[in-house]
Enzyme design. Structure first.
Site, short mmCIF file in Angstrom:
data_model
loop_
_atom_site.label_atom_id
_atom_site.label_comp_id
_atom_site.label_asym_id
_atom_site.label_seq_id
_atom_site.Cartn_x
_atom_site.Cartn_y
_atom_site.Cartn_z
N SER A 7 12.40 -3.94 -3.42
CA SER A 7 11.16 -3.29 -4.06
C SER A 7 11.55 -2.27 -5.12
O SER A 7 10.62 -2.14 -6.17
CB SER A 7 10.31 -2.91 -3.36
N TYR A 38 6.70 -0.86 -1.60
CA TYR A 38 5.72 -1.90 -1.07
C TYR A 38 5.40 -1.40 0.37
O TYR A 38 4.22 -1.89 0.83
CB TYR A 38 6.76 -2.87 -0.70
N CYS A 69 15.17 -5.53 1.86
CA CYS A 69 14.08 -4.88 2.05
C CYS A 69 13.45 -4.95 3.16
O CYS A 69 13.27 -6.04 3.54
CB CYS A 69 13.03 -5.19 0.90
N CYS A 200 14.83 1.17 6.48
CA CYS A 200 14.48 1.12 5.02
C CYS A 200 15.88 1.22 4.26
O CYS A 200 16.36 2.35 4.51
CB CYS A 200 13.29 1.85 4.80
N HIS A 202 16.05 2.16 1.56
CA HIS A 202 16.14 3.47 0.64
C HIS A 202 16.79 4.56 1.39
O HIS A 202 17.49 5.42 0.78
CB HIS A 202 14.62 3.90 0.20
N1 DGL Z 1 13.48 -0.39 0.74
C1 DGL Z 1 12.34 -0.99 1.19
C2 DGL Z 1 12.49 -1.24 2.68
O1 DGL Z 1 13.81 -1.32 3.16
C3 DGL Z 1 10.88 -0.93 0.97
C4 DGL Z 1 10.48 0.39 0.47
C5 DGL Z 1 9.28 0.12 -0.12
O2 DGL Z 1 9.15 -0.29 -1.18
O3 DGL Z 1 8.17 0.81 0.22
O4 DGL Z 1 11.69 -1.12 3.57
#
Ligand code: DGL
Length: 293
Positions: A7, A38, A69, A200, A202
């Site tokens: 995302s 997302y 993701c 996640c 991120h």
């Molecule tokens: N980096 C993503 C994950 O692994 C999505 C984070 C998001 O867009 O909220 O869940």
């Protein structure tokens, strides 16, 4: 080329491990920065956005796409693999981050017969993830099918992806991460914590802050490394899919957001100049209504 999708910035943590583990492969990264995060969206939106992004990668001849993701993998992957791919793109493949992560957490292969899982030592593992990943219940369900002795505690880190995408000051990130860890420790109420999964893509961008906030000795599982190992293994097992154009060591980076902003972040993260380009029109023309970049 092998497509890698997230995302936003988060999938770069996976991409960096993929490029390091498989330097001779060619990758295209697509970040849907125009629609990030997302994690607070509805399932229908996540399915739509994920399908649009994958289709964009298919359009530029990525026969294999890695969903870097957790939210997209937990919420959309099964639907897309079962209902969309066989009808529209029979010869293409999508892999997620959930399967290799569950295999690593449990030590049990994905396709094992659940009636014959090996004996195990009980342990407590915490998963930090987005609200939608937590609500999907995908991690506890899949882990407990294979390792019922694992007590998997989920913690939704609402707002953390926004802070990371907005390049929030370090103090704000530190305060947020310490807050999520404090909530977890309260829930554990003195129970020993064996390991933590940053569920996640991120969150590895602030892994040092999680390490600082967690009790000493708690292992933090590295999703980027285990996804890279899993893809390397997949390519060995699927020689037929390992097309010539997966090779060449090229890297192309696309974003539905602002390429200048994203390039700056990625350059800092990779420690070398990284240039993003604006993604083509498909994801914009077919994006969720009202959210067009
Ligand atoms: N980096 C993503 C994950 O692994 C999505 C984070 C998001 O867009 O909220 O869940």
């Amino acid at each position: 080329m092998i497509g890698v999708f997230d995302s936003g910035h988060g999938g770069l943590t996976i991409l960096r491990s993929l490029v390091t583990a498989l330097p001779e492969r060619s990758f295209v990264y697509l970040g849907d920065h125009a629609h990030t995060p997302y994690g607070g969206r509805t399932s229908a939106e996540i399915v739509d956005l994920t399908r649009n992004a994958i289709e964009m990668l298919f359009d530029i001849e990525c026969d294999l796409v890695v969903l870097a993701c957790n939210t997209a993998a937990a919420v959309a992957l099964r639907t897309l693999q079962q209902e969309w791919l066989p009808v529209e793109y029979e010869d293409r493949r999508i892999l997620g981050v959930l399967v290799p992560t569950v295999e690593a957490v449990t030590g049990v292969p994905w396709l094992i017969d659940p009636a014959h899982v090996p004996a195990e030592t009980p342990k407590t593992i915490a998963v930090f993830a987005t609200r939608r990943t937590v609500d999907s219940n995908a991690y506890p369900e899949e882990v407990n099918k294979r390792a019922s002795g694992i007590d998997l505690i989920q913690m939704a880190c609402e707002g953390l992806v926004d802070l990371i995408e907005q390049h929030a000051p370090r103090d704000a990130l530190r305060q947020a991460v310490h807050g999520y860890v404090a909530q977890l420790m309260t829930r554990l109420n003195g129970k020993r914590l064996d390991a933590v999964l940053l569920g996640c893509t991120h969150y590895p961008l602030v892994a040092d802050l999680f390490a600082e906030a967690l009790p000493a000795g708690v292992e933090i599982l590295s999703q980027p490394d285990l996804v890279a190992r899993s893809l390397a293994d997949y390519l060995v097992r699927h020689e037929d899919l390992d097309a010539a154009d997966f090779r060449g060591g090229t890297l192309k980076l696309l974003t539905t957001g602002d390429p200048v902003h994203v390039s700056k972040f990625a350059t800092d993260f990779f420690g070398r100049p990284i240039q993003f380009e604006a993604a083509g029109s498909r994801s914009r023309s077919r994006s969720v209504a009202g959210q067009v970049a």
